[in-house]
Design a protein around this motif. Structure first.
Motif, PDB file in Angstrom:
ATOM      1  N   THR B 270       0.772  -1.173  -0.005  1.00 15.51           N
ATOM      2  CA  THR B 270       0.019  -0.014   0.200  1.00 15.51           C
ATOM      3  C   THR B 270       0.948   1.245   0.031  1.00 15.51           C
ATOM      4  OG1 THR B 270       0.138   0.039   2.343  1.00 15.51           O
ATOM      5  CG2 THR B 270      -1.733  -1.098   1.295  1.00 15.51           C
ATOM      6  N   SER B 271       2.160   1.188  -0.117  1.00 17.56           N
ATOM      7  CA  SER B 271       3.026   2.180  -0.049  1.00 17.56           C
ATOM      8  C   SER B 271       2.894   3.277  -1.343  1.00 17.56           C
ATOM      9  CB  SER B 271       4.340   1.992   0.139  1.00 17.56           C
ATOM     10  OG  SER B 271       4.368   1.398   1.580  1.00 17.56           O
ATOM     11  N   SER B 356      -9.991   8.523   2.425  1.00 16.02           N
ATOM     12  CA  SER B 356      -8.726   8.735   2.009  1.00 16.02           C
ATOM     13  C   SER B 356      -8.599   7.371   0.589  1.00 16.02           C
ATOM     14  CB  SER B 356      -7.697   8.019   3.032  1.00 16.02           C
ATOM     15  OG  SER B 356      -6.519   7.744   2.583  1.00 16.02           O
ATOM     16  N   ARG B 358      -6.596   5.764   0.455  1.00 15.85           N
ATOM     17  CA  ARG B 358      -5.843   4.527   1.148  1.00 15.85           C
ATOM     18  C   ARG B 358      -6.989   3.386   1.471  1.00 15.85           C
ATOM     19  NH1 ARG B 358      -1.060   6.935   4.832  1.00 15.85           N
ATOM     20  NH2 ARG B 358      -2.843   7.930   5.763  1.00 15.85           N
ATOM     21  N   ASN B 397      -0.720   6.920  -2.815  1.00 17.77           N
ATOM     22  CA  ASN B 397      -1.951   6.518  -2.203  1.00 17.77           C
ATOM     23  C   ASN B 397      -2.231   5.222  -3.119  1.00 17.77           C
ATOM     24  OD1 ASN B 397      -3.246   8.055  -0.398  1.00 17.77           O
ATOM     25  ND2 ASN B 397      -3.695   9.806  -1.898  1.00 17.77           N
ATOM     26  N   PRO B 398      -2.546   4.082  -2.543  1.00 16.25           N
ATOM     27  CA  PRO B 398      -2.729   2.571  -3.048  1.00 16.25           C
ATOM     28  C   PRO B 398      -3.901   2.794  -3.886  1.00 16.25           C
ATOM     29  CG  PRO B 398      -3.191   2.515  -0.729  1.00 16.25           C
ATOM     30  CD  PRO B 398      -2.606   3.832  -0.822  1.00 16.25           C
ATOM     31  N   ASN B 399      -4.860   3.558  -3.695  1.00 13.49           N
ATOM     32  CA  ASN B 399      -6.041   3.288  -4.332  1.00 13.49           C
ATOM     33  C   ASN B 399      -6.656   4.778  -5.210  1.00 13.49           C
ATOM     34  OD1 ASN B 399      -8.239   1.755  -5.256  1.00 13.49           O
ATOM     35  ND2 ASN B 399      -9.272   2.092  -3.397  1.00 13.49           N
ATOM     36  N   HIS B 478      -4.764  -2.442   5.988  1.00 12.04           N
ATOM     37  CA  HIS B 478      -5.237  -3.696   4.916  1.00 12.04           C
ATOM     38  C   HIS B 478      -4.792  -5.232   5.386  1.00 12.04           C
ATOM     39  CE1 HIS B 478      -0.845  -3.167   4.439  1.00 12.04           C
ATOM     40  NE2 HIS B 478      -0.712  -4.133   3.540  1.00 12.04           N
TER      41      HIS B 478
END
Lengths: 161, 559
Positions: B270-271, B356, B358, B397-399, B478
């Motif tokens: 997720t970084s 977020s 995230r 942001n991972p998403n 997560h």
């Protein structure tokens, strides 16, 4: 002491590089040229050569550590290389080596290259110098000697001024 | 709307050739991609792989250039014999006569040819493998009981298959440097090293940092950096993964846990927005390491050090563990029903959401449902850093794409934030829902938050926004829940739960579901699978996806 390559050496090196289609191929020739000039290859020299050839220093360092002929420390003014490969070992090279060490005040049981305190002589064993028929053989700097007896050894040392 | 990388034209069909592996005929492509993806002649090792026949190897790695130095993959082979007329010689039964090569060949670097027969189970092959292994073990310290690689070590594994119970070597072993500090994250034990050069090839040809080499000669050969130049790029820890023995170890993981105790969970890093596929290794609710998991559509078999070591926050002591209502400890039931009541009564346009990127696709979708019902506005917050050439992208942001596709934010993230701030200042916005962000750092000051009638916050770690919350709902990392992210290229990837949530924390999708059900009356997604499938029907970009169809490596959608 900072590492500076004199212009004539650099010109020689630049010329050497042109002998090869790929710069990297000149690595060994450059190491020889640098060692011939400085007597040994310092860390600064490795970095300088790597930069010259567009390499990472590790690529040049691998070579320096691989070949025993490349020195990473300064050596004596006179380098005595005694052959210890089979024919010379049978022909008495170990006695010859011991003789040099005792004469010059070095430890005959220590491994690797040794240099006298005054920096005049370095003594070491090397592998075959291609004179097996005339064992034992040795080199003093670029001069080659065959059938070296202890008396001849003393003579060689006394010639070194 | 799903696409299977349709943008690229189909590559020209590759000719197939027939070879026999241990007497079984198989058809393999004449050419196979090398580590850069370029098509090169298929090797015997790849043919054996296709025939599901194991060929032991150390130096060969499918994602690295071939070195052929370990000799473990030696096999015997034969090719169809040709007569003086250059025509194949036939056996009496009409089959082509095979001329067996007098010498073995390394399977990793020898191309196959039509009609070739590969023998991997002959007594000679077995003997060669035993010989190679014995030679590799000559100077090996055999310190498995204190070695971190034990349990995932190729030397151990092949010793079971080809090793001897006792060493015949009676001479003193060559000693080499131990606990060598190669760089800030890597430790080298040169005695364990078998000089396969995987690490050298990786850092030179994949990471693009020619930092490692072999110094000295013969039995004193040692992996090394140049003196004074530490091995320090953002991908160094991959060398620990590909090291087939215990020579390279991670400073972060060494001596922490025996690997056979670790539970492995498929997850996603997720970084940053790349979403590298990972395996989370945990034991007794504690995470010990992340390791990359192969996904050729995303991260090959690599991941960056930054992402790999960014897991410790999950175990921080100050994690939010309690449901708080105006600072007082409460229960989920009480808090959620109170919130639902408040939201139901909220006039249209009086609610804003900051979620977020995230959060998972499912959570963002549930929030967008809430937003639609309440007629509010929403946004997300950008998070950026420096990108590198390999995997790390600027978007941290991972998403981000999930937030866009579910309608939480616009393509340009954060443009609604000033509107939300103005709305709060003017008193138009009375309720703010914040998920996973500290809005005080993004233009909505603590002072503004004080003007709100209701501030609902869900987060994982405490910050100025959680401190101001009227309703504080502890969420999950997560690693503590299941869900999906949409990466920077639009790949929807799912991740699994590795550890239990801390304290009373619950996965956000889980309590959001309750909340959305209470506010909108929508239902039908009590499980993450059901929720995902429901979302896939509703969000155009995700149409046609199902949780099951995502598989382990995800599906790319059009973004």
């Amino acid at each position: 002491m900072s590492f500076t390559v004199p212009p004539n050496l650099e010109a020689e090196i630049d010329e050497l590089i042109t002998h090869y289609p790929v710069k990297r191929s000149a690595s060994l020739m450059l190491l020889h040229a640098v060692q011939e000039h400085f007597g040994y290859i310092s860390q600064e020299a490795v970095e300088w050569i790597a930069k010259k050839l567009g390499l990472q220093p590790i690529n040049v360092y691998e070579l320096v550590t691989f070949y025993p002929m490349f020195r990473q420390q300064p050596v004596g003014k006179y380098q005595i290389k005694v052959c210890r490969t089979l024919s010379c070992a049978l022909g008495g090279s170990h006695e010859l080596y011991k003789h040099f060490c005792t004469k010059l005040g070095l430890d005959p049981h220590q491994h690797g290259l040794q240099t006298t305190k005054d920096g005049k002589f370095s003594v070491e064993f090397v592998e075959c110098l291609a004179g097996c028929g005339m064992a034992p053989v040795m080199m003093c700097n670029e001069d080659f000697y065959e059938n070296v007896s202890t008396a001849k050894a003393d003579e060689i040392v006394s010639q070194c001024k | 709307m799903t696409t299977q990388e349709t943008a690229k034209p189909a590559p020209p069909a590759i000719e197939k050739i027939k070879v026999k592996v241990d007497g079984r005929e198989i058809e393999v492509p004449k050419l196979s991609p090398d580590y850069t993806g370029k098509l090169v002649p298929t090797t015997m090792l790849q043919a054996c792989d296709a025939a599901k026949t194991d060929v032991p190897h150390y130096c060969y790695h499918p994602k690295l250039p071939i070195a052929g130095n370990c000799r473990m993959c030696l096999v015997e082979f034969g090719t169809p014999a040709l007569g003086p007329d250059r025509k194949p010689v036939m056996n009496p039964d009409g089959t082509p006569k095979i001329a067996k090569s007098p010498r073995p060949a390394i399977a990793c670097a020898t191309p196959i040819s039509p009609g070739m027969e590969i023998y991997t189970k002959t007594p000679t092959v077995k003997q060669m493998r035993e010989g190679v292994l014995e030679s590799l073990l000559i100077n090996h310290p055999l310190d498995c009981p204190i070695c971190d690689q034990a349990g995932e070590c190729k030397l151990q594994e092949y010793s079971v298959d080809y090793g001897q119970s006792a060493s015949r070597f009676v001479e003193p072993k060559v000693h080499k440097p131990k606990a060598v500090d190669l760089g800030p994250r890597i430790m080298l034990d040169a005695e364990r090293c078998i000089l396969c050069t995987r690490c050298i090839r990786f850092t030179r040809d994949v990471a693009g940092d020619d930092a490692l080499g072999i110094i000295n000669r013969g039995s004193y050969n040692t992996i090394s950096t140049y003196p004074g130049m530490p091995f320090d790029n953002n991908y160094t820890l991959n060398t620990v993964d590909i090291c087939p023995v215990g020579a390279l170890t991670s400073k972060d993981f060494r001596f922490q846990m025996r690997v056979w105790f670790l539970k492995e969970t498929k997850s996603v890093c997720t970084s940053c927005a790349t979403g590298c596929n990972i395996v989370i290794s945990s034991r007794e609710e504690k995470i010990y390491r992340y390791t990359p998991r192969e996904n050729d559509a995303v991260n090959s078999t690599w991941m960056c050090d930054y992402g790999r070591l960014n897991y410790k926050w999950i175990q921080r002591e100050d994690r939010l563990k309690d449901v708080l209502v105006r600072g007082q400890k409460s229960s989920w039931t009480a808090a959620l029903s109170e919130i639902a009541e408040k939201l139901k009564q909220a006039p249209t346009g009086s609610v804003a959401i900051v979620a977020s990127a995230r959060q998972t696709n499912e959570e963002l979708w549930l929030l967008s449902k809430l937003k639609a019902k309440l007629g509010g506005i929403s946004d997300s917050i950008e998070r950026t850093g420096d990108a590198d050439k390999l995997l790390l992208v600027a978007d941290r942001n991972p998403n981000t794409n999930g937030a866009r596709l579910t309608g939480i934010c616009f393509t340009e993230m954060g443009i609604n934030l000033p509107k939300i701030a103005d709305g709060i200042a003017s008193g138009k916005i009375k309720t703010l829902i914040v998920f996973g962000e500290d809005v005080t750092k993004h233009g909505i000051s603590a002072e503004l938050l004080g003007k709100l009638e209701t501030l609902i916050v869900s987060d994982i770690l405490p910050n100025a926004t959680t401190a101001a919350a009227h309703y504080l709902l502890p969420g999950c990392a997560h690693a503590e829940k299941r869900g999906t992210f949409t990466n920077t290229k639009g790949r929807v990837q799912k991740f699994m739960q590795a550890v239990q949530p801390k304290g009373d924390a619950r996965p956000e999708w889980d309590f959001l579901h309750d909340l959305v059900y209470n506010v909108t009356g929508k239902n039908g997604f009590l499980t993450i699978e059901g929720l995902f499938n429901e979302m896939a029907k509703d969000v155009p970009a995700f149409n046609g996806l199902t949780w099951a169809a995502l598989g382990n490596t995800g599906v790319t959608v059009t973004i």
